[in-house]
Enzyme design. Structure first.
Site, short mmCIF file in Angstrom:
data_model
loop_
_atom_site.label_atom_id
_atom_site.label_comp_id
_atom_site.label_asym_id
_atom_site.label_seq_id
_atom_site.Cartn_x
_atom_site.Cartn_y
_atom_site.Cartn_z
N ASN A 1 0.82 -1.21 0.00
CA ASN A 1 0.00 0.00 0.00
C ASN A 1 0.86 1.26 0.00
O ASN A 1 0.46 2.31 -0.53
CB ASN A 1 -0.92 0.01 1.23
CG ASN A 1 -1.94 -1.13 1.19
OD1 ASN A 1 -2.21 -1.69 0.13
ND2 ASN A 1 -2.49 -1.48 2.34
N GLU B 1 -2.40 -3.82 -5.57
CA GLU B 1 -3.80 -3.98 -5.12
C GLU B 1 -4.70 -2.85 -5.61
O GLU B 1 -5.41 -2.20 -4.83
CB GLU B 1 -3.85 -4.09 -3.59
CG GLU B 1 -3.21 -5.36 -3.09
CD GLU B 1 -3.42 -5.66 -1.61
OE1 GLU B 1 -3.89 -4.79 -0.86
OE2 GLU B 1 -3.10 -6.78 -1.20
N GLU C 1 1.82 -11.70 -2.50
CA GLU C 1 1.61 -11.47 -1.06
C GLU C 1 0.82 -12.66 -0.53
O GLU C 1 -0.31 -12.88 -0.98
CB GLU C 1 0.83 -10.18 -0.79
CG GLU C 1 1.65 -8.94 -0.99
CD GLU C 1 0.95 -7.66 -0.52
OE1 GLU C 1 0.24 -7.70 0.51
OE2 GLU C 1 1.12 -6.64 -1.21
N GLN D 1 5.50 -10.51 5.23
CA GLN D 1 6.66 -9.84 4.70
C GLN D 1 7.91 -10.51 5.28
O GLN D 1 7.79 -11.63 5.76
CB GLN D 1 6.58 -8.35 5.03
CG GLN D 1 5.34 -7.71 4.38
CD GLN D 1 5.31 -6.18 4.42
OE1 GLN D 1 6.26 -5.52 4.80
NE2 GLN D 1 4.19 -5.60 3.99
O1 AHR Z 1 1.45 -6.69 3.56
C1 AHR Z 1 0.63 -5.73 4.17
C2 AHR Z 1 -0.32 -5.07 3.20
O2 AHR Z 1 -1.26 -6.02 2.75
C3 AHR Z 1 0.27 -4.53 1.91
O3 AHR Z 1 0.78 -3.25 2.05
C4 AHR Z 1 -0.91 -4.53 0.98
O4 AHR Z 1 -0.52 -4.67 -0.37
C5 AHR Z 1 -1.78 -5.65 1.49
O5 AHR Z 1 -3.10 -5.26 1.64
#
Ligand code: AHR
Length: 503
Positions: free
Chosen positions: A72, A173, A292, A353
């Site tokens: 994000n 996203e 992700e 992450q």
């Molecule tokens: O990984 C956390 C968040 O999850 C990221 O910034 C976003 O792309 C997703 O909604």
């Protein structure tokens, strides 16, 4: 005791296991970068300010490509803020995470860090609040050798050789209303196509990822992929999938079955991409970049951690710092099984992450770095899953879940490396209370013996590794595993993940 039977044959392959399946994600979010990979005052910091204890763990984790800088975050990011002399870089508001971004670490520093840990850079451009020109600019800065304003600026900034970034994400996203500059599928499809074409004018060999849905529960799921691919099919190589899972209302049985949802998600996106392929009369296939995925206690973030106070824009706040338990690690191991089962079409993936933020690695400022429970299935799968993913035949008992109906008690996948002759088998037992005996017909592998066995389980499925107890949970050899007369038998404890290597 429940039992399961598995048959495998090294000739029945799904697809080659692409190393990029074991990628991860570093976003400028919370303490992932600052006080995570980068902490200049830390006793282990190298001259560039990067923690060497974290680097060692990242290498041990075995991560391939790392997606950067968001997430994000990227939809409000000006890439040029993050390069050049540090003292001239502006501090900015990060609207996505309600934080302050110092820009102390940027593209050049991160690329340098990746060289140290031996991973590849996968860079996301901002298609939320910016457009074609900024995407081409950052590509010129990163990949052109010299002789243009931006490539010469990189050289002046101390990076003589180009970064040669191969994989680029066209935004993040963009289907999500929370995304800065969120667009409709039509609008996003058009700008993604224009951006991809422009980037390819600069370098035709790039690998480009267009945004798919943020999760399979989005109201636009399916139609989003269809519309976006109708606009971009000839311009891109991958469509992204994102999925986060958590245990809801104490329903551990459903939580342990979430990989069935990931299977369904992948198969639905493949079906949509192949529909567009048929509609357009193309032969090329679009692959999936599952860029992700993880367990994320998202409801906890929204109820407890989200910062909204307009007087407070903290730098590197503690956000999304989930402490992972045994059950979370079993689920992560199962999600890796799901990715491997679809290795023919999922050719890139990023565990979201890497450090501190929903991460396998945790750190304390000035203090230690340690492995979360989820570290183990990732590191072992990344090391052992080499060669081709195999199509396995599994027969086992089932159980009923509230969220996904009837699901198999055991899930499994295997890989075989024709070069070394080694085979790896990955298994989960989703039962919360009963061990399961698995019998594997390994007769078609020839004469093999067990090389390694690893099982992650604990009497307390909510046990976790924490600052005060960093090694509470780990993996142990599985003494029940034996091979005789072409049959391997292994007992899987309740709620467990297991990896076996044969050769
Ligand atoms: O990984 C956390 C968040 O999850 C990221 O910034 C976003 O792309 C997703 O909604």
């Amino acid at each position: 005791m429940p039992s399961a039977d598995l048959t495998l044959d090294p000739h029945f392959t799904v697809g080659r296991v692409n190393r990029r399946l074991f990628g991860s994600f570093v976003e400028h979010l919370g303490r992932c970068v600052y006080d995570g990979i980068y902490e200049p005052g830390h006793p282990s910091a190298d001259p560039e300010g990067f923690r060497t204890d974290v680097m060692e763990l990242v290498r041990e984790l075995g991560v391939s490509a790392i997606r950067y800088p968001g997430g994000n975050f990227v939809s409000g990011f000006r890439w040029e803020d993050s390069v050049g002399p540090r003292e001239e870089r502006p501090a900015r508001l990060d609207l996505a995470w309600h934080s302050t971004e110092s820009n102390e670490v940027g593209l050049d520093e991160f690329a340098g860090w990746l060289e140290k840990v031996g991973s590849e850079l996968m860079y996301a451009v901002n298609l939320g609040t910016r457009g074609v020109l900024e995407a081409v600019d950052v590509l010129e800065y990163a990949n052109i050798r010299s002789g243009t304003a931006l490539s010469d600026a990189r050289i002046k900034n101390g990076r003589v050789d180009p970064h040669r970034i191969k994989m680029w994400c066209l935004g993040n996203e963009m289907d999500g209303p929370w995304q800065l500059g969120h667009r409709s599928a039509e609008d996003y499809g058009k700008i993604a196509s224009q951006t991809a074409k422009a980037m390819r004018q600069l370098d035709p060999d790039l690998e480009l990822v267009v945004c798919g849905s943020s999760n399979a529960q989005m109201p636009t799921f399916g139609s989003w992929e269809h519309t976006v691919l109708r606009h971009t099919y000839d311009d891109v190589d991958y469509i992204s999938c994102h999925a986060y899972y958590e245990e809801h209302d104490g329903d551990a049985a459903s939580f342990l079955a979430v990989a069935t949802n990931m299977d369904h998600f992948i198969e639905s996106v493949v079906a949509t991409a192949d529909t567009v392929r048929a509609e357009l009369g193309r032969t090329k296939r679009i692959d999936i970049s599952f860029d992700e995925w993880n367990v994320w206690y998202n409801t906890r973030y929204h109820s407890e951690q989200q910062i909204t106070d307009i007087e407070r824009w903290p730098t590197a706040p503690r956000l999304l710092e989930d402490a992972y338990s045994v059950i979370d690690a079993v689920v992560v191991g199962n999600l890796l099984i799901s990715l491997l089962k679809h290795a023919d079409r999922v050719t890139s993936a990023s565990l979201a992450q890497l450090v501190n933020v929903i991460a396998p690695i945790m750190t304390e400022p000035g203090g230690p770095a340690w492995r979360q429970t989820t570290f183990f299935p990732f590191a072992i799968t990344s090391r052992l899953a080499v060669g081709h993913a195999l199509e396995v035949r599994l027969t086992c008992d089932t159980y009923e879940t509230k969220a996904y109906g009837e699901v198999p008690l055991v899930d499994a996948v295997a890989t075989h490396d024709p070069e070394t002759g080694r085979t790896a088998i990955f298994l989960v037992n989703r039962s919360l209370d009963a061990p399961t005996t698995v019998t594997v017909d390994v007769g078609r592998l020839g004469a093999v013996e067990l090389l390694e066995t690893h099982t992650l389980a604990d009497d307390d499925v909510y046990a976790a590794n924490t600052l005060t107890d960093q090694e509470r949970v780990g993996v142990s050899p599985n003494p029940s595993a034996t091979v005789a007369d072409g049959r391997l038998t292994v007992e899987l404890p309740a709620c467990s993940w297991t990896a076996l290597s044969l050769g």
